[in-house]
Design a protein around this motif. Structure first.
Motif, PDB file in Angstrom:
ATOM      1  N   ASP A 293     -13.761  11.451   1.114  1.00 30.00           N
ATOM      2  CA  ASP A 293     -13.645  10.865   2.194  1.00 30.00           C
ATOM      3  C   ASP A 293     -11.522  10.926   2.023  1.00 30.00           C
ATOM      4  O   ASP A 293     -11.330  10.278   0.817  1.00 30.00           O
ATOM      5  CB  ASP A 293     -14.494   9.336   1.652  1.00 30.00           C
ATOM      6  CG  ASP A 293     -13.749   8.328   2.132  1.00 30.00           C
ATOM      7  OD1 ASP A 293     -12.730   8.667   3.169  1.00 30.00           O
ATOM      8  OD2 ASP A 293     -14.605   6.931   2.141  1.00 30.00           O
ATOM      9  N   ILE A 294     -11.171  10.659   2.779  1.00 27.30           N
ATOM     10  CA  ILE A 294      -9.619  11.151   3.230  1.00 27.30           C
ATOM     11  C   ILE A 294      -9.526  10.005   3.802  1.00 27.30           C
ATOM     12  O   ILE A 294      -8.352   9.914   5.007  1.00 27.30           O
ATOM     13  CB  ILE A 294      -9.617  13.005   3.399  1.00 27.30           C
ATOM     14  CG1 ILE A 294      -9.568  12.683   4.629  1.00 27.30           C
ATOM     15  CG2 ILE A 294      -9.782  13.508   2.794  1.00 27.30           C
ATOM     16  CD1 ILE A 294      -9.253  13.639   5.675  1.00 27.30           C
ATOM     17  N   THR A 295      -9.758   8.875   4.249  1.00 25.13           N
ATOM     18  CA  THR A 295      -9.407   7.822   5.004  1.00 25.13           C
ATOM     19  C   THR A 295      -8.264   7.180   4.839  1.00 25.13           C
ATOM     20  O   THR A 295      -7.765   7.102   5.570  1.00 25.13           O
ATOM     21  CB  THR A 295     -10.432   6.950   5.692  1.00 25.13           C
ATOM     22  OG1 THR A 295     -11.716   7.479   5.998  1.00 25.13           O
ATOM     23  CG2 THR A 295      -9.817   5.218   6.307  1.00 25.13           C
ATOM     24  N   LYS A 296      -8.250   6.747   3.695  1.00 27.84           N
ATOM     25  CA  LYS A 296      -6.668   6.436   2.824  1.00 27.84           C
ATOM     26  C   LYS A 296      -5.580   7.085   3.399  1.00 27.84           C
ATOM     27  O   LYS A 296      -4.384   6.383   4.042  1.00 27.84           O
ATOM     28  CB  LYS A 296      -7.433   5.747   1.186  1.00 27.84           C
ATOM     29  CG  LYS A 296      -8.244   4.363   2.011  1.00 27.84           C
ATOM     30  CD  LYS A 296      -7.823   4.404  -0.211  1.00 27.84           C
ATOM     31  CE  LYS A 296      -8.312   2.823  -1.014  1.00 27.84           C
ATOM     32  NZ  LYS A 296      -8.254   2.937  -1.436  1.00 27.84           N
ATOM     33  N   ARG A 297      -5.654   8.395   3.270  1.00 23.40           N
ATOM     34  CA  ARG A 297      -4.633   9.199   3.444  1.00 23.40           C
ATOM     35  C   ARG A 297      -4.096   9.625   4.713  1.00 23.40           C
ATOM     36  O   ARG A 297      -3.341   9.529   5.133  1.00 23.40           O
ATOM     37  CB  ARG A 297      -5.269  10.708   2.535  1.00 23.40           C
ATOM     38  CG  ARG A 297      -3.579  11.505   2.722  1.00 23.40           C
ATOM     39  CD  ARG A 297      -4.626  12.836   2.336  1.00 23.40           C
ATOM     40  NE  ARG A 297      -4.956  13.605   3.838  1.00 23.40           N
ATOM     41  CZ  ARG A 297      -5.785  14.995   3.624  1.00 23.40           C
ATOM     42  NH1 ARG A 297      -6.242  16.000   2.277  1.00 23.40           N
ATOM     43  NH2 ARG A 297      -5.633  15.628   4.497  1.00 23.40           N
ATOM     44  N   LYS A 298      -5.785   9.397   5.692  1.00 19.58           N
ATOM     45  CA  LYS A 298      -5.128   9.235   7.179  1.00 19.58           C
ATOM     46  C   LYS A 298      -4.702   9.047   7.732  1.00 19.58           C
ATOM     47  O   LYS A 298      -3.766   9.344   8.552  1.00 19.58           O
ATOM     48  CB  LYS A 298      -6.363   9.993   7.825  1.00 19.58           C
ATOM     49  CG  LYS A 298      -6.717  10.732   9.036  1.00 19.58           C
ATOM     50  CD  LYS A 298      -6.010  12.148   8.842  1.00 19.58           C
ATOM     51  CE  LYS A 298      -5.927  12.844   9.933  1.00 19.58           C
ATOM     52  NZ  LYS A 298      -5.673  14.635   9.779  1.00 19.58           N
ATOM     53  N   ASN A 299      -5.093   7.850   6.872  1.00 13.30           N
ATOM     54  CA  ASN A 299      -4.272   6.484   7.470  1.00 13.30           C
ATOM     55  C   ASN A 299      -3.066   5.954   7.510  1.00 13.30           C
ATOM     56  O   ASN A 299      -1.977   5.616   8.389  1.00 13.30           O
ATOM     57  CB  ASN A 299      -5.038   5.031   7.544  1.00 13.30           C
ATOM     58  CG  ASN A 299      -6.696   4.899   8.042  1.00 13.30           C
ATOM     59  OD1 ASN A 299      -6.464   5.409   9.487  1.00 13.30           O
ATOM     60  ND2 ASN A 299      -7.122   4.047   7.695  1.00 13.30           N
ATOM     61  N   THR A 300      -2.775   6.462   6.244  1.00 18.39           N
ATOM     62  CA  THR A 300      -1.617   7.039   5.749  1.00 18.39           C
ATOM     63  C   THR A 300      -0.702   7.715   6.606  1.00 18.39           C
ATOM     64  O   THR A 300       0.617   7.326   7.245  1.00 18.39           O
ATOM     65  CB  THR A 300      -0.792   7.168   4.122  1.00 18.39           C
ATOM     66  OG1 THR A 300      -1.531   5.957   3.666  1.00 18.39           O
ATOM     67  CG2 THR A 300       0.161   6.775   3.607  1.00 18.39           C
ATOM     68  N   GLU A 301      -0.986   9.053   6.702  1.00 21.52           N
ATOM     69  CA  GLU A 301      -0.403  10.146   7.875  1.00 21.52           C
ATOM     70  C   GLU A 301       0.000   9.819   8.520  1.00 21.52           C
ATOM     71  O   GLU A 301       0.944   9.592   9.928  1.00 21.52           O
ATOM     72  CB  GLU A 301      -1.356  11.012   7.305  1.00 21.52           C
ATOM     73  CG  GLU A 301      -1.315  12.219   6.605  1.00 21.52           C
ATOM     74  CD  GLU A 301      -2.235  13.489   7.031  1.00 21.52           C
ATOM     75  OE1 GLU A 301      -3.078  13.236   7.532  1.00 21.52           O
ATOM     76  OE2 GLU A 301      -2.278  13.677   5.195  1.00 21.52           O
ATOM     77  N   LEU A 302      -0.807   8.809   9.742  1.00 16.85           N
ATOM     78  CA  LEU A 302      -1.048   8.491  10.896  1.00 16.85           C
ATOM     79  C   LEU A 302      -0.269   7.237  11.288  1.00 16.85           C
ATOM     80  O   LEU A 302       1.113   7.410  12.014  1.00 16.85           O
ATOM     81  CB  LEU A 302      -2.108   7.493  11.257  1.00 16.85           C
ATOM     82  CG  LEU A 302      -3.301   8.293  11.859  1.00 16.85           C
ATOM     83  CD1 LEU A 302      -4.966   7.967  12.416  1.00 16.85           C
ATOM     84  CD2 LEU A 302      -3.094   9.675  12.907  1.00 16.85           C
TER      85      LEU A 302
END
Length: 794
Positions: free
Chosen positions: A417-426
């Motif tokens: 699960d990379i949701t937190k990292r992805k949201n940070t990237e966005l």
């Protein structure tokens, strides 16, 4: 309860023959040992493979992140250099770019192959003027960037200013021609520091290297291993395409086979001892049962080891048998996505029903292509819907096992699960987008406006345009803009802003006057765009620029004044020409009249020579009168914008041909008119233009040949173009450039009548309409007169 008779017999035989019992127990133990060793071998290998692969992917992500920052920095610099001058404020631009991309150490700009600007300049002075295309060490990889027309990282190389690192280059093209590079440098120490590597105490050995085409050897960016340290464990590697770099990670451990051989020997000895004890204690069933129980417990603990490892991590571990389609997933699968244990037992079901529709096709196709191909590793990021109906970002990785024919038979992997990292990237991307808008306003004042609250941010250049520092006009808000703007221009500015907010224009743009600190008014070109909107479609955050255009407006005013003077002078010239022509024609009429009377009265008295002289004088007077009329008409050809109108050229030509109808019938001319575009211009001069060209085509015809005239026209992006072709006498090549000059005649008055002003007037009319006129001609075959009318010339 008594045991069955057969079982009782077997037990008696075992206890009765201790040697047989020992051999059987030995064989069972050795078989069990081999089984557990093989199982442990698989688990250890899989564990090391996963650890090495995960570490490789972690480092690759970090390096790609650094390279992506380099790409962003270089492409940002390339964009600015293509659209704005950077030589005067490169230090400011370089500083802003490096602050936005902290993993980059140096930013450079090259003209062709020569370094013309660098930031920071301290410590990098020696590279200014250095031509990378003239140095064999750097030339080949610089040319590779040009060939790719994209970012390419050279190195690891020894840098000219000292140290070692990677050099990224992005080629800049203008109009399809190579102009230079934007470049960045990542020092070796910076890269090692960003990767947070500990080669002394880590479980892995890392290396980043590349084949050097100049030396034929591999260059290593990371430190080489200690010669005393043996690196014999599992190894994985990948390629960084942007520079042809190879990233490798190797487990620092002895080979698995050596460890398992040692373990197998120990287990073999243990089996011998177990057989010995079984033989020795064949008569002690209770003791033997206890030993079996202990061994069973050890096996259970070994089998549970892998399950404990999966529980300890948040990743979902899965094992897919491609032959049977059966798939095993760890319990984290259900914890991560919220599914019931009996749901989605097949991996295809998950792809088809839970992956986001926008990601589904790519994920499924890539998986199928990987399985059908030769790769042994698969990785993909996508969104998947959990049990609550929400989409989360995951990264799915898998290792493919293939048979001897290369066919995929099994796939083992993990889902994270990379949701937190992805949201940070966005969020970071959004912030970078905002920064790009700021960079777009370089060399101008910038403003940032919250349309809903009125909060406003100006930069120092914005205040400098009106003679202030930013501190002097604090606190700032949208009222600050209103305070310094000219009241007459605010209304127009608000109208333009309204049109943009309503979607009728793609940007806000207005020219306004702003009050300078010294009391004068400065003209400012104000431009802006909204980069975020409320949920109900209203503008929220807006960004824009201020550009001082006072000098342009001053020049426009001067040009306007000059034009007004020219118009006045032209009017005076027209009046003068009219009066002068009247005064000149009056004596000519008198001379012509008296000569006619003289001839009438004394015709019988004068001899033939005298009468001929009188005829010459009368004819000269008439021709001089025609010349004066044509000169007056030439001087009167004007270009009044207020008289511009839409012209139906086909209808206009019909009117001209009606006037020429008698001449056309007399000489039997054939006139063909093609499809003509409608234009916008001043009608009377345009009519005179066509009339002169048609008259010339009728006049300069070949004797004994039917005159044929063809009139065509078409529309281009910026012009309306026309042609008038004939089959007349044609024009010699040496006269092509002279025929449009005033008072130029190629033939005597006895051959063809005229004053030599017709084509000069045509040229003047075409030039006034922003176009051009030229001729193509072959003597004896005819001429083709071409002219253009500019679309926005009116």
């Amino acid at each position: 309860m008594n045991p069955p008779k057969d079982t009782s017999l077997i037990l008696k035989l075992l206890f009765r023959r201790p040697i047989l019992t020992g051999i059987i127990i030995f064989l069972l133990s050795i078989a069990f040992s081999f089984y557990t060793s093989f199982s442990e071998y698989k688990f250890i290998k899989l564990d090391q493979d996963q650890l090495v692969t995960l570490k490789l992917n972690e480092l690759r992500k970090s390096i790609i992140s650094t390279i992506d920052e380099g790409k962003t920095a270089m492409k940002t610099l390339a964009f600015i250099s293509e659209n704005y001058p950077v030589d005067t404020n490169f230090e400011l631009i370089g500083k802003e770019i490096l602050e936005s991309n902290p993993k980059i150490d140096v930013i450079q700009l090259l003209d062709s192959g020569k370094i013309i600007a660098v930031y920071p300049i301290h410590g990098n002075e020696s590279v200014l003027g250095y031509d990378i295309l003239s140095d064999t060490v750097t030339k080949s990889e610089a040319l590779e960037a040009i060939r790719r027309r994209d970012v390419y990282f050279a190195g690891p190389i020894d840098l000219k200013q000292g140290g070692r690192g990677l050099v990224g280059r992005f080629p800049i093209f203008k109009g399809g021609q190579f102009k230079g590079f934007s470049a960045c440098i990542i020092f070796q120490n910076s890269l090692v520091s960003s990767l947070q590597l500990d080669q002394e105490n880590d479980l892995f050995y890392y290396q980043l290297d590349k084949f050097n085409p100049n030396t034929g050897k591999r260059d290593y960016l990371l430190p080489l291993p200690d010669e005393k340290k043996e690196i014999l464990g599992q190894k994985a590697e990948t390629t960084i395409e942007e520079g042809g770099l190879t990233l490798s990670v190797q487990y620092i451990d002895s080979p698995i086979s050596s460890r398992l051989i040692t373990q197998a020997i120990i287990q073999g000895l243990f089996s011998i001892l177990l057989g010995f004890f079984a033989w020795n204690f064949a008569r002690q069933p209770a003791h033997l049962a206890k030993k079996v129980e202990e061994q069973s417990k050890a096996l259970k603990e070994s089998n549970q080891r892998y399950e404990y490892a999966t529980i300890a991590t948040s990743d979902v571990i899965w094992d897919w048998d491609l032959k049977t389609g059966h798939i095993y997933r760890s319990s984290q699968f259900y914890k991560m996505l919220g599914f019931k244990p009996d749901e989605y037992t097949g991996i295809v079901d998950v792809f088809r029903s839970r992956i986001h529709p926008q990601d589904r096709e790519e994920a499924v196709n890539e998986l199928n292509e990987t399985i059908a191909g030769e790769k042994s590793y698969w990785e993909n990021e996508f969104r998947i819907q959990n049990g609550e109906g929400e989409y989360i970002y995951v990264i799915d990785k898998g290792h493919i096992l293939r048979d001897k024919n290369g066919k995929a038979i099994r796939m083992i992997g993990a889902t994270q699960d990379i949701t937190k990292r992805k949201n940070t990237e966005l969020a970071l991307k959004k912030e970078k987008d905002r920064l790009n808008y700021v960079i777009d306003g370089t060399q101008a004042g910038t403003w940032e406006w919250n349309v809903q609250t009125g909060e406003t941010v100006f930069n120092e250049s914005w205040a400098k345009i009106i003679g202030y520092t930013l501190d002097e006009i604090q606190p700032v808000s949208i009222d600050t803009w209103i305070k310094f703007s000219h009241p007459e221009d605010l209304k127009k500015s608000n109208e333009e802003l309204k049109l943009y907010f309503e979607g009728k224009k793609d940007r806000y743009e207005a020219e306004v006057r702003m009050k300078h600190k010294n009391g004068s008014w400065r003209w400012v070109l104000d431009r802006g765009r909204a980069f975020s909107w409320t949920e109900d479609g209203k503008p929220l955050m807006m960004f824009g620029t201020h550009l001082d255009i006072t000098h342009i407006k001053t020049q426009e005013e001067e040009i306007q004044k000059t034009n007004q003077k020219l118009l006045a002078a032209n009017e005076e010239l027209k009046v003068f020409a009219s009066l002068a022509s009247h005064d000149m024609k009056e004596p000519l009429r008198m001379i012509s009249s008296f000569l006619s009377l003289l001839k009438k009265k004394y015709q019988e008295v004068l001899d033939a020579k005298g009468n001929q002289f009188i005829d010459f004088a009368v004819d000269g007077s008439k021709r001089l009168t025609a010349l004066i009329d044509n000169l007056l008409e030439y001087s009167k050809i004007g270009f009044d914008l207020n008289l511009a109108e839409n012209i139906n050229t086909k209808k206009l030509l019909d009117e001209i041909l009606e006037l020429k109808k008698q001449v056309i019938l007399e000489i039997g001319a054939e006139i063909t008119i093609g499809d003509l575009p409608n234009i916008r211009g001043v009608k009377t001069p345009i009519q005179s233009l066509f009339q002169n060209l048609i008259s010339n085509a009728l006049k300069f015809r070949q004797k004994g040949k039917v005159p044929k005239i063809v009139i065509n026209g078409h529309e281009t992006e910026n012009f309306w173009e026309f042609s008038v072709s004939d089959n007349g006498i044609g024009i010699e090549s040496e006269y092509i450039d002279k025929i449009f000059e005033i008072l130029v005649k190629l033939h005597s008055k006895d051959e063809y009548s005229g004053t030599g002003l017709g084509l000069a007037m045509c040229k003047k009319i075409v030039n006034q309409h922003g176009g051009n006129i030229w001729v193509e001609s072959t003597p004896g075959l005819g001429s083709k007169f071409n002219f253009s009318i500019k679309k926005n010339g009116i």
